[in-house]
Design a protein around this motif. Structure first.
Motif, PDB file in Angstrom:
ATOM      1  N   LEU A   1      37.058  41.941  44.511  1.00  0.00           N
ATOM      2  CA  LEU A   1      37.890  43.049  44.065  1.00  0.00           C
ATOM      3  C   LEU A   1      37.023  44.213  43.570  1.00  0.00           C
ATOM      4  CD1 LEU A   1      40.863  43.564  44.037  1.00  0.00           C
ATOM      5  CD2 LEU A   1      40.953  42.783  41.685  1.00  0.00           C
TER       6      LEU A   1
ATOM      7  N   ALA B   1      66.702  43.438  28.469  1.00  0.00           N
ATOM      8  CA  ALA B   1      65.909  42.306  27.976  1.00  0.00           C
ATOM      9  C   ALA B   1      66.044  42.149  26.462  1.00  0.00           C
ATOM     10  CB  ALA B   1      64.435  42.493  28.361  1.00  0.00           C
TER      11      ALA B   1
ATOM     12  N   TYR C   1      37.400  36.534  32.488  1.00  0.00           N
ATOM     13  CA  TYR C   1      38.380  35.544  32.035  1.00  0.00           C
ATOM     14  C   TYR C   1      38.148  34.197  32.712  1.00  0.00           C
ATOM     15  CZ  TYR C   1      42.822  34.130  29.945  1.00  0.00           C
ATOM     16  OH  TYR C   1      43.776  33.520  29.179  1.00  0.00           O
TER      17      TYR C   1
ATOM     18  N   PHE D   1      37.221  29.851  42.684  1.00  0.00           N
ATOM     19  CA  PHE D   1      37.975  30.741  43.582  1.00  0.00           C
ATOM     20  C   PHE D   1      38.306  32.075  42.905  1.00  0.00           C
ATOM     21  CE2 PHE D   1      41.657  31.647  46.479  1.00  0.00           C
ATOM     22  CZ  PHE D   1      40.952  31.577  47.660  1.00  0.00           C
TER      23      PHE D   1
ATOM     24  N   LEU E   1      47.467  32.690  41.612  1.00  0.00           N
ATOM     25  CA  LEU E   1      46.703  31.620  40.964  1.00  0.00           C
ATOM     26  C   LEU E   1      47.136  31.376  39.522  1.00  0.00           C
ATOM     27  CD1 LEU E   1      43.066  32.254  42.231  1.00  0.00           C
ATOM     28  CD2 LEU E   1      44.850  30.823  43.201  1.00  0.00           C
TER      29      LEU E   1
ATOM     30  N   LEU F   1      65.968  48.426  31.975  1.00  0.00           N
ATOM     31  CA  LEU F   1      65.602  47.007  32.054  1.00  0.00           C
ATOM     32  C   LEU F   1      65.171  46.490  30.678  1.00  0.00           C
ATOM     33  CD1 LEU F   1      63.421  46.957  35.305  1.00  0.00           C
ATOM     34  CD2 LEU F   1      65.879  46.650  35.098  1.00  0.00           C
TER      35      LEU F   1
ATOM     36  N   VAL G   1      38.890  39.735  35.572  1.00  0.00           N
ATOM     37  CA  VAL G   1      39.103  38.417  36.178  1.00  0.00           C
ATOM     38  C   VAL G   1      37.826  37.584  36.100  1.00  0.00           C
ATOM     39  CG1 VAL G   1      39.551  37.207  38.352  1.00  0.00           C
ATOM     40  CG2 VAL G   1      40.963  39.150  37.693  1.00  0.00           C
TER      41      VAL G   1
ATOM     42  N   ILE H   1      46.689  37.399  45.624  1.00  0.00           N
ATOM     43  CA  ILE H   1      46.197  36.017  45.546  1.00  0.00           C
ATOM     44  C   ILE H   1      45.926  35.652  44.092  1.00  0.00           C
ATOM     45  CG2 ILE H   1      44.375  34.420  46.259  1.00  0.00           C
ATOM     46  CD1 ILE H   1      43.970  36.112  48.740  1.00  0.00           C
ATOM     47  N   LEU H   2      45.298  36.594  43.352  1.00  0.00           N
ATOM     48  CA  LEU H   2      44.995  36.325  41.942  1.00  0.00           C
ATOM     49  C   LEU H   2      46.272  36.074  41.152  1.00  0.00           C
ATOM     50  CD1 LEU H   2      42.108  38.859  41.346  1.00  0.00           C
ATOM     51  CD2 LEU H   2      41.984  36.393  41.009  1.00  0.00           C
TER      52      LEU H   2
ATOM     53  N   VAL I   1      44.599  41.151  44.839  1.00  0.00           N
ATOM     54  CA  VAL I   1      45.372  41.141  43.597  1.00  0.00           C
ATOM     55  C   VAL I   1      46.522  40.135  43.722  1.00  0.00           C
ATOM     56  CG1 VAL I   1      46.868  42.509  42.092  1.00  0.00           C
ATOM     57  CG2 VAL I   1      44.759  43.500  42.970  1.00  0.00           C
TER      58      VAL I   1
ATOM     59  N   ASP J   1      46.050  24.540  37.714  1.00  0.00           N
ATOM     60  CA  ASP J   1      45.171  24.208  38.832  1.00  0.00           C
ATOM     61  C   ASP J   1      45.584  22.849  39.392  1.00  0.00           C
ATOM     62  OD1 ASP J   1      42.915  24.161  40.522  1.00  0.00           O
ATOM     63  OD2 ASP J   1      41.870  22.891  39.075  1.00  0.00           O
TER      64      ASP J   1
ATOM     65  N   THR K   1      42.839  19.832  38.753  1.00  0.00           N
ATOM     66  CA  THR K   1      42.543  19.390  37.388  1.00  0.00           C
ATOM     67  C   THR K   1      43.731  19.508  36.451  1.00  0.00           C
ATOM     68  OG1 THR K   1      41.784  21.617  36.885  1.00  0.00           O
ATOM     69  CG2 THR K   1      40.116  20.038  37.576  1.00  0.00           C
TER      70      THR K   1
ATOM     71  N   ILE L   1      44.521  22.116  34.846  1.00  0.00           N
ATOM     72  CA  ILE L   1      44.254  23.117  33.803  1.00  0.00           C
ATOM     73  C   ILE L   1      45.092  24.365  34.095  1.00  0.00           C
ATOM     74  CG2 ILE L   1      42.492  24.671  32.863  1.00  0.00           C
ATOM     75  CD1 ILE L   1      40.436  22.517  33.575  1.00  0.00           C
ATOM     76  N   PRO L   2      45.876  24.837  33.098  1.00  0.00           N
ATOM     77  CA  PRO L   2      46.630  26.073  33.349  1.00  0.00           C
ATOM     78  C   PRO L   2      45.681  27.264  33.390  1.00  0.00           C
ATOM     79  CG  PRO L   2      46.929  25.344  31.089  1.00  0.00           C
ATOM     80  CD  PRO L   2      46.136  24.277  31.769  1.00  0.00           C
ATOM     81  N   ARG L   3      45.800  28.057  34.451  1.00  0.00           N
ATOM     82  CA  ARG L   3      44.893  29.187  34.586  1.00  0.00           C
ATOM     83  C   ARG L   3      45.607  30.506  34.329  1.00  0.00           C
ATOM     84  NH1 ARG L   3      41.777  28.383  40.117  1.00  0.00           N
ATOM     85  NH2 ARG L   3      43.825  27.738  40.787  1.00  0.00           N
ATOM     86  N   PHE L   4      44.933  31.446  33.735  1.00  0.00           N
ATOM     87  CA  PHE L   4      45.433  32.800  33.471  1.00  0.00           C
ATOM     88  C   PHE L   4      46.816  32.781  32.827  1.00  0.00           C
ATOM     89  CE2 PHE L   4      42.621  33.091  37.152  1.00  0.00           C
ATOM     90  CZ  PHE L   4      41.695  34.005  36.675  1.00  0.00           C
ATOM     91  N   SER L   5      47.027  31.843  31.902  1.00  0.00           N
ATOM     92  CA  SER L   5      48.353  31.784  31.295  1.00  0.00           C
ATOM     93  C   SER L   5      48.414  32.622  30.030  1.00  0.00           C
ATOM     94  CB  SER L   5      48.722  30.344  30.975  1.00  0.00           C
ATOM     95  OG  SER L   5      47.804  29.842  30.037  1.00  0.00           O
ATOM     96  N   PHE L   6      47.269  33.061  29.513  1.00  0.00           N
ATOM     97  CA  PHE L   6      47.192  33.870  28.289  1.00  0.00           C
ATOM     98  C   PHE L   6      48.004  33.230  27.164  1.00  0.00           C
ATOM     99  CE2 PHE L   6      46.786  36.630  31.958  1.00  0.00           C
ATOM    100  CZ  PHE L   6      45.519  37.148  31.734  1.00  0.00           C
ATOM    101  N   GLY L   7      47.976  31.913  27.148  1.00  0.00           N
ATOM    102  CA  GLY L   7      48.659  31.194  26.087  1.00  0.00           C
ATOM    103  C   GLY L   7      50.172  31.192  26.181  1.00  0.00           C
TER     104      GLY L   7
ATOM    105  N   PRO M   1      38.046  24.807  38.753  1.00  0.00           N
ATOM    106  CA  PRO M   1      39.143  25.773  38.758  1.00  0.00           C
ATOM    107  C   PRO M   1      38.666  27.220  38.641  1.00  0.00           C
ATOM    108  CG  PRO M   1      39.139  24.452  36.737  1.00  0.00           C
ATOM    109  CD  PRO M   1      38.119  23.855  37.645  1.00  0.00           C
TER     110      PRO M   1
ATOM    111  N   TYR N   1      36.774  28.808  32.719  1.00  0.00           N
ATOM    112  CA  TYR N   1      37.081  27.649  33.570  1.00  0.00           C
ATOM    113  C   TYR N   1      35.805  27.195  34.267  1.00  0.00           C
ATOM    114  CZ  TYR N   1      41.638  29.747  32.862  1.00  0.00           C
ATOM    115  OH  TYR N   1      42.744  30.300  32.291  1.00  0.00           O
TER     116      TYR N   1
ATOM    117  N   PHE O   1      39.996  45.604  36.725  1.00  0.00           N
ATOM    118  CA  PHE O   1      40.749  44.368  36.879  1.00  0.00           C
ATOM    119  C   PHE O   1      39.847  43.253  37.396  1.00  0.00           C
ATOM    120  CE2 PHE O   1      43.924  41.738  39.334  1.00  0.00           C
ATOM    121  CZ  PHE O   1      44.497  41.174  38.214  1.00  0.00           C
TER     122      PHE O   1
ATOM    123  N   TRP P   1      61.290  40.349  31.259  1.00  0.00           N
ATOM    124  CA  TRP P   1      60.059  41.066  30.899  1.00  0.00           C
ATOM    125  C   TRP P   1      59.074  41.060  32.056  1.00  0.00           C
ATOM    126  CZ3 TRP P   1      60.601  44.343  27.305  1.00  0.00           C
ATOM    127  CH2 TRP P   1      61.404  44.092  26.197  1.00  0.00           C
TER     128      TRP P   1
ATOM    129  N   LEU Q   1      37.037  35.899  43.950  1.00  0.00           N
ATOM    130  CA  LEU Q   1      37.994  36.978  44.198  1.00  0.00           C
ATOM    131  C   LEU Q   1      37.712  38.171  43.288  1.00  0.00           C
ATOM    132  CD1 LEU Q   1      41.341  35.044  44.599  1.00  0.00           C
ATOM    133  CD2 LEU Q   1      40.101  36.268  46.367  1.00  0.00           C
TER     134      LEU Q   1
ATOM    135  N   LEU R   1      59.903  41.106  35.105  1.00  0.00           N
ATOM    136  CA  LEU R   1      60.470  42.123  35.990  1.00  0.00           C
ATOM    137  C   LEU R   1      60.041  43.516  35.546  1.00  0.00           C
ATOM    138  CD1 LEU R   1      62.778  42.826  38.171  1.00  0.00           C
ATOM    139  CD2 LEU R   1      64.217  43.127  36.183  1.00  0.00           C
TER     140      LEU R   1
END
Lengths: 502, 149
Positions: free
Chosen positions: B50, B88, B25, B42, A185, B84, B22, A181-182, A179, A189, A192, A194-200, B39, B29, B18, A421, B46, A423
């Motif tokens: 998982l 915020a 999602y 990897f 990430l 918190l 992954v 490592i993910l 989790v 990238d 390339t 490319i933005p990864r797992f940015s959810f916009g 991209p 890529y 999860f 947020w 993973l 946090l």
């Protein structure tokens, strides 16, 4: 012998850097804050380091590392104070010090106990630094030949060790590493772009903020648990600690010096291993002292050996923990992972080239440990009364202050509520993980190492033309990966073993 | 085998979910080949690991009874997280001093043993420390006060 002479040259160079005004100032600041935060129960080393992490953006990397390292080993000195006086460890690695330290305080020997832990910490720290200085050049000489395969193997082994050796179920540790490592990430990238797992979310293009993650997982979730559990008992803290009461008897001295040396040795060894660190080292030292003692029944009732052994062990481990972090760029504990992140923020790639390309930084930081440990000796003996006074602050006054520092620290990173947020998210996740009995340390290590692990993995396979067996054709990477597989197999076996499992 | 180890059942299910997410999602890529990884490679690997680990946690939990009871500190969880969240929400509109005051008041309910007057004193003291330290000493760009109107 070549590495020995380079260690001496380095020491001379580093001493010059360490005594420079700014570095000296941040060393003093670091160890003082470290002692302060270590004394207060419920604020561990991770919260202390992450609180100060945003501040290091404004410093040059040497000063930043000198300060954070000072906080790091300073908390270990401070942690034993509340263990002795309140029977509550100020930091986790001081847990063992409660066993014999608190009984000593109840016998009216709190002064001697505090003196003994400070001296033991100093001895342990000193021996740890000597070993750090002696071994680092040697490791670096060999590590310069490492390729991507070896790095990937080392990281895999380090993460595997960190997740399986620490407390709790090893398989759950491995899950947390993945989790982590993910989460690491989540950023563009590097091949390339490319933005990864940015959810916009634009804010995630540069990755999740380490400070928000660490503070949420370790700081806030610790507060949630501590609000109800830490009772502010100030019984022994009312004891008047005078310098006179700190003088040990002749018997104390003759009982202490061998355990200190043994403890330092154990600590130095465990400090270099990934995933173990001061906590395990101090338990090992306690067990050893109990075993070699002629009268083990004294342990638990105020035996000074049971206090000085573990205390020298955890401080020695604190210093040698820097060996893999600074020479290979592979941190063994979450605190070391944050140190590494400081370097990365300043654009310095951690690894064996660090000591070659930035000798001022490496040796300056190492030599500042000498200064820091000397300062801690001064801070902890004549000024102990101030720290003891602090312990009378009840936790229900303290925790809103901790939350305030956490919020401001996180908010100040970008002056935007987005990090706050983040946090909130990781605080919630951290608490759920606690309830489900997952430990957060492997997650943080995976988070910091994740991106470079992927980079080495991809580069290794690029070099080897997509051939997975190349990891096992190189002797060094094969050995290291073999070790990692042994640990993995053990973890799976421990999980599937039908017997009563925790 | 009266009660299953529901803590590990929940853990395993969450990890598998999860992991599956992954994998799903990462499909957007490019995977690439092992020689030239894209991209997506990897993270996909993973994600599968998982799911595997989640299964390793889930399956044995069905054949085992729980050994410890789980205690959840609802009250401190709600009010600490709430503190918190309140920070915020207030900080972008009102600045750090009012946000600290609100945060301190909300967080004090987690313990509930301080008298209201003590809470207010603590809130004012903490706000002062926060402003002096971060605004005056460290010189960060955080605004002590802001007026949204």
């Amino acid at each position: 012998m070549e590495s020995l002479s380079s260690a001496i040259d380095g020491a001379a160079l580093g001493l010059g850097v360490a005594v420079q005004g700014t570095n000296l100032f941040y060393c003093v600041l670091g160890v003082t804050l470290g002692t302060l935060l270590g004394v207060l129960p419920g604020i561990g080393v991770l919260i202390s380091i992450s609180l100060l992490f945003p501040l290091t953006f404004y410093l040059d990397p040497t000063a930043a590392l000198v300060m954070l390292a000072g906080v790091f080993y300073g908390t270990t000195y401070g942690g034993s104070t509340s263990a002795i006086l309140l029977n509550v460890p100020g930091t986790p690695s001081a847990a063992v010090s409660c066993l014999d330290g608190y009984p000593m305080a109840k016998q009216g020997r709190a002064g001697v106990a505090l003196m003994a832990t400070t001296v033991a910490s100093f001895v342990g720290g000193t021996i740890g630094i000597v070993l750090l200085m002696a071994f680092s050049p040697f490791i670096v000489e060999n590590a310069l030949r490492f390729g991507a395969h070896e790095y990937f193997a080392l990281m895999a082994m380090g993460l595997m060790a960190a997740s399986t050796i620490t407390q709790g179920s090893p398989v759950k540790g491995i899950a947390m590493v993945i989790v982590g490592i993910l989460l690491g990430l989540v950023q563009a990238d590097f091949y390339t772009g490319i933005p990864r797992f940015s959810f916009g979310m634009l804010e995630l293009y540069e990755g999740i903020s380490l400070v928000a993650l660490a503070m949420g997982m370790f700081g806030v979730s610790e507060v949630i648990v501590s609000v109800r559990t830490i009772k502010s008992g100030d019984d022994q803290a009312r004891q008047n600690i005078t310098l006179r009461s700190m003088i040990p008897t002749r018997d104390d001295v003759s009982r202490s010096w061998l355990p200190m040396l043994r403890g330092s040795g154990i600590g130095a060894f465990f400090g270099t291993l990934p995933g173990t660190g001061g906590l395990i080292a101090s338990f090992m030292a306690y067990a050893l002292e109990k075993r070699v003692s002629r009268d083990p029944s004294r342990f638990g009732g105020g035996a000074i050996e049971g206090l000085v052994g573990p205390e020298s062990a955890n401080n020695s481990a604190d210093q040698t923990a820097f060996v893999p972090t600074l020479t290979l760029g592979i941190p063994g504990t979450p605190a070391m992972a944050i140190m590494l992140a400081v370097l990365i923020v300043h654009g310095i790639t951690p690894g064996p080239r660090l000591i070659v390309e930035q000798p001022e930084l490496f040796w300056g930081v190492v030599m500042s440990f000498w200064i820091g440990n000397l300062l801690l000796l001064i801070l902890n003996i004549p000024m102990i009364g101030i720290w003891v006074r602090l312990l009378t602050v009840p936790y229900n006054w303290l925790y809103p202050a901790i939350l305030m520092f956490v919020c401001l620290g996180v908010f100040s990173i970008n002056n935007s509520p987005f990090e706050v947020w983040t946090l909130v998210f990781f605080a919630g996740l951290g608490y759920v993980m606690r309830v489900l009995d997952f430990s957060a340390a492997p997650l943080l290590l995976g988070f910091v190492l994740g991106p470079s692990m992927e980079e080495h993995f991809r580069r290794a396979l690029l070099v080897a033309d997509g051939d997975f067996t190349s990891f096992f054709q190189r002797p060094l990477s094969a050995t290291i990966l073999g070790l990692a597989f042994v640990m993995l197999a053990w973890a799976v076996w421990a999980q599937l073993r039908p017997a009563r499992q925790l | 085998m009266r009660t299953r180890d529901y803590r590990d059942v929940v853990s395993g299910v969450l990890l598998i979910c999860f992991g599956a997410f992954v994998i799903y999602y990462s499909a957007r890529y490019e995977l690439g080949t092992f020689r030239r990884m894209g991209p997506g490679m990897f993270p996909t690997l993973l994600g599968y690991s998982l799911c595997l680990v989640g299964g390793l946690i889930l399956v044995p939990a069905f054949f085992r009874s729980a050994t410890e009871t789980v205690t959840i500190e609802y009250r401190s969880f709600i009010f600490v997280i709430g503190a918190l969240v309140s920070f915020a929400l207030t900080v972008p509109h009102f600045g750090i001093a009012p946000a600290i005051v609100v945060m301190t008041i909300v967080s004090s309910f987690a313990d509930g043993r301080l008298r209201p007057i003590s809470v207010l004193m603590l809130a004012v003291v903490l706000a002062t420390i926060g402003v002096v330290l971060f605004h005056n000493i460290l010189g960060t760009a955080l605004a002590p006060f802001k007026w949204p109107f």
